[in-house]
Design an enzyme around this catalytic site. Structure first.
Site, PDB file in Angstrom:
ATOM      1  N   ASN A 124      48.258  -9.121 -12.336  1.00  0.00           N
ATOM      2  CA  ASN A 124      47.482  -8.367 -13.529  1.00  0.00           C
ATOM      3  C   ASN A 124      48.354  -8.643 -14.854  1.00  0.00           C
ATOM      4  OD1 ASN A 124      45.655  -7.202 -12.014  1.00  0.00           O
ATOM      5  ND2 ASN A 124      47.204  -5.671 -11.125  1.00  0.00           N
ATOM      6  N   ARG A 129      53.065 -13.176 -21.311  1.00  0.00           N
ATOM      7  CA  ARG A 129      53.807 -12.035 -21.106  1.00  0.00           C
ATOM      8  C   ARG A 129      54.897 -12.276 -19.811  1.00  0.00           C
ATOM      9  NH1 ARG A 129      52.355  -7.388 -19.439  1.00  0.00           N
ATOM     10  NH2 ARG A 129      54.059  -6.164 -20.283  1.00  0.00           N
ATOM     11  N   LYS A 217      47.358 -13.087  -1.854  1.00  0.00           N
ATOM     12  CA  LYS A 217      47.325 -13.938  -3.062  1.00  0.00           C
ATOM     13  C   LYS A 217      48.803 -14.380  -3.657  1.00  0.00           C
ATOM     14  CE  LYS A 217      46.135 -15.149  -7.658  1.00  0.00           C
ATOM     15  NZ  LYS A 217      45.557 -14.500  -9.000  1.00  0.00           N
ATOM     16  N   PRO A 234      46.163 -20.239  -2.763  1.00  0.00           N
ATOM     17  CA  PRO A 234      46.136 -18.860  -3.369  1.00  0.00           C
ATOM     18  C   PRO A 234      44.543 -19.025  -4.223  1.00  0.00           C
ATOM     19  CG  PRO A 234      47.916 -20.076  -4.262  1.00  0.00           C
ATOM     20  CD  PRO A 234      47.286 -21.076  -3.551  1.00  0.00           C
ATOM     21  N   ASP A 236      41.972 -16.726  -6.596  1.00  0.00           N
ATOM     22  CA  ASP A 236      41.832 -15.729  -7.152  1.00  0.00           C
ATOM     23  C   ASP A 236      40.295 -15.123  -7.526  1.00  0.00           C
ATOM     24  OD1 ASP A 236      40.801 -17.377  -9.310  1.00  0.00           O
ATOM     25  OD2 ASP A 236      42.922 -17.410 -10.460  1.00  0.00           O
TER      26      ASP A 236
END
Length: 246
Positions: A124, A129, A217, A234, A236
């Site tokens: 998330n 970041r 994931k 993976p 998403d």
């Protein structure tokens, strides 16, 4: 803190290799594009500067011998990605466009522990970041890499001994608890990173998913980018939407 000796050489890479696409691929968070066409990669206590000169030719600066003994494997240069592309169905227009879009990306052989923490942090979150949190984590708990001004990724032992409050300067929110849990489980041997390469895929996933915050994931990201388990993909929510349409 000793001086770090970097040796400059010219190397040839004749296979698919695009530093920009590698940096933008979302599989690694410490490399940076710098001024005058240079790229900086940090892995473990290894430091690399790389600059394209012309097609397939690059200037590299790293510790003596490290290109052959470390970075060649890190970029998976022993595998021909061009040959792999050539084996896929050239009649499938969607597949061809996807291959061309991704041409130049390498599946990096990253440090397993660093990859685990990086993808825990990635939950998330956005890439800018994620990069900031990881750099602050390395400066807070890592060791200086010579006199380069960069820091190694902190060990499980170092990270297991801190509290969530001590990780507050990272500004990583709920992920601080997950990082500490991962460090404590790896340090104690409850999660056996060294055993994962020889485990069947489902067992390897279960091993990683003992860690708080590691779901399917994140586990697949760690297996693909940290353990080079190429059978992992993976998926998403955006990929699920593409699959649903196509």
């Amino acid at each position: 803190m000793g001086a770090m000796e970097l040796e400059e050489n010219t190397v040839q890479i004749r296979d698919d290799f695009d530093p920009d696409k590698i940096l933008e691929s979302g599989q690694c968070f410490r490399p940076r594009k710098q001024a005058e066409g240079w790229y900086r990669f940090v892995s473990g206590r290894q430091l690399l500067y790389l600059r394209p000169l012309r097609s397939g030719t690059y200037t590299v600066r790293c510790e003596p011998g490290a290109w052959e003994t470390f970075w060649h494997g890190y970029f998976d240069l022993g595998r021909s990605y061009a040959a792999l592309r050539g084996k896929l169905d050239s009649r499938d227009d969607f597949l061809q466009r996807a291959m061309e879009y991704g041409r130049g990306i390498r599946v990096l052989r990253q440090d397993r522990w660093e990859a685990l923490c990086s993808f825990i942090i990635s939950q998330n979150n956005n890439i800018k970041r994620i990069k900031g949190i990881i750099e602050r984590l390395c400066r807070l708990l890592g060791q200086p890499i010579g006199d380069s001004g960069f820091f190694s990724f902190p060990t499980p032992e170092k990270l297991a001994g801190v509290t969530a409050d001590q990780l507050a300067p990272l500004r990583c929110g709920f992920r601080a608890r997950y990082l500490i849990d991962a460090a404590q489980r790896v340090r104690s041997g409850q999660v056996r990173l060294d055993a994962i390469p020889s485990m069947p895929l489902e067992e390897a996933r279960r091993e990683l998913m003992q860690i708080c915050g590691v779901g399917p994931k994140v586990a697949d990201c760690v297996l693909l980018f940290g353990f080079h388990r190429l059978e992992c993909c993976p998926i998403d929510v955006w990929m699920k939407r593409v699959f649903a349409v196509l």
